[in-house]
Design an enzyme around this catalytic site. Structure first.
Site, PDB file in Angstrom:
ATOM      1  CE  LYS A 173      49.977  53.580  41.491  1.00  0.00           C
ATOM      2  NZ  LYS A 173      50.707  52.677  40.589  1.00  0.00           N
TER       3      LYS A 173
ATOM      4  CG  ASP B  14      51.455  46.423  42.211  1.00  0.00           C
ATOM      5  OD1 ASP B  14      50.427  47.037  42.560  1.00  0.00           O
ATOM      6  OD2 ASP B  14      52.257  46.865  41.383  1.00  0.00           O
TER       7      ASP B  14
ATOM      8  CD  GLN C 165      52.670  52.703  37.268  1.00  0.00           C
ATOM      9  OE1 GLN C 165      52.598  52.853  38.477  1.00  0.00           O
ATOM     10  NE2 GLN C 165      51.609  52.442  36.520  1.00  0.00           N
TER      11      GLN C 165
END
Length: 308
Positions: free
Chosen positions: A55, A122, A99
């Site tokens: 990422k 997200d 995460q």
């Protein structure tokens, strides 16, 4: 239909989206705005470290700012919540990503719910989940959003078709079903309690496998001509299993001999591919879309936060 149309190429779609995101980043840069994503990584899970690194490299390649906050697995919940609060209050931060998975003993739901919904790239915050349910604009979970982009860009008709989603997670299964429903598909969600799974999935014109069980979906689960999307990703390290999954596939065996492992999905690709109308490979299908949609969400958040 030629071979290129038969295989749903997620990598190609991701490249298209990446180009569009890069153009948006450049336009924002001309106004003195550089989108920034902060990632919170707790513990030393190898897969998570690989994902976070990927990422960060993608963000940098697009001219965006990436900041990773590395914390020990023993970090208490209160310290993580304090970090999220600081990132929420930081006007330079456009997106916050926690995460997953978190180490045992930490409350992921509480932490995700603490993220400012405007920075929830997200799409997991209850507020954004509610916007999705209502069909209102908002930040969408990256994998389902990427799948919708791939289907639309590949010319797959969704409206009026029967769609079956295998898996009911809040990360993929449920939002996937909702996005398909909003696109006017008739949607069924299957899960571990579904009786006679194959009899249900064979009704699908669009079948999305997101259950996390390697090779669960075989030819008996698929109607001839169905569009099959494989969200699963499993690392296979046993030579005999690789041979069974990919018979008469010297490329896969060569990859295994070189790396000691290959990736497989929730769909038995070799067995299902001849029967499917269109199908995603693993790798090169859904995976590349997830990361690029995270970049798109970060830019979307940066624009929305500034009223653009």
């Amino acid at each position: 239909m030629n071979e290129n149309e038969h295989i749903l190429d997620g990598s190609r779609c991701a490249a298209e989206i990446r180009g569009e995101v890069a153009a948006e980043v450049a336009a924002l840069g001309a106004r003195g705005i550089v989108p920034r994503l902060d990632v919170v990584l707790v513990g030393e899970d190898p897969a998570s470290q690989v994902y976070v690194g990927s990422k960060a490299r993608t963000l940098a390649g697009l001219g965006m700012i990436s900041e990773t906050h590395l914390l020990a697995a023993t970090t208490p919940q209160s310290e993580l919540e304090a970090l999220v609060d600081r990132l929420n209050d930081d006007a330079d931060v456009d997106g916050i990503l926690i995460q997953l998975p978190l180490p045992p003993g930490l409350d992921a739901a509480a932490l995700l719910g603490r993220v400012d919904p405007a920075k929830d790239v997200d799409g997991f915050h209850p507020y954004n989940v509610g916007l999705l349910q209502q069909g209102r604009p908002g930040l969408r979970p990256c994998t389902p959003a990427g799948i919708m982009e791939m289907l639309n860009r590949s010319g797959v008709d969704i409206a009026g078709r029967r769609a079956v989603v295998v898996g009911r997670s809040g990360i993929v299964g449920k939002p996937m079903a909702m996005l398909l429903l909003h696109a006017n598909a008739t949607v069924t969600v299957c899960h571990s309690r579904t009786r006679d799974l194959a009899s249900v999935t064979r009704q699908a014109e669009i079948l999305v496998a997101a259950v996390g069980v390697r090779s669960l979906i075989g030819p008996d689960h698929v109607a001839k001509g169905a569009v099959v999307v494989d969200v699963g990703m499993h690392r296979v390290t046993d030579r005999a299993t690789v041979r069974a999954l990919y018979p008469d596939n010297p490329k896969k065996m060569a990859a295994f001999e070189k790396k000691g492992a290959v990736l497989a999905g929730d769909v038995d690709f070799a067995a299902v591919e001849p029967k499917a109308g269109r199908i995603t490979p693993v790798p090169g299908g859904v995976g590349p879309l997830t990361i690029v949609m995270l970049m798109a969400n970060t830019v979307k958040a940066a624009r929305a936060r500034r009223g653009l």
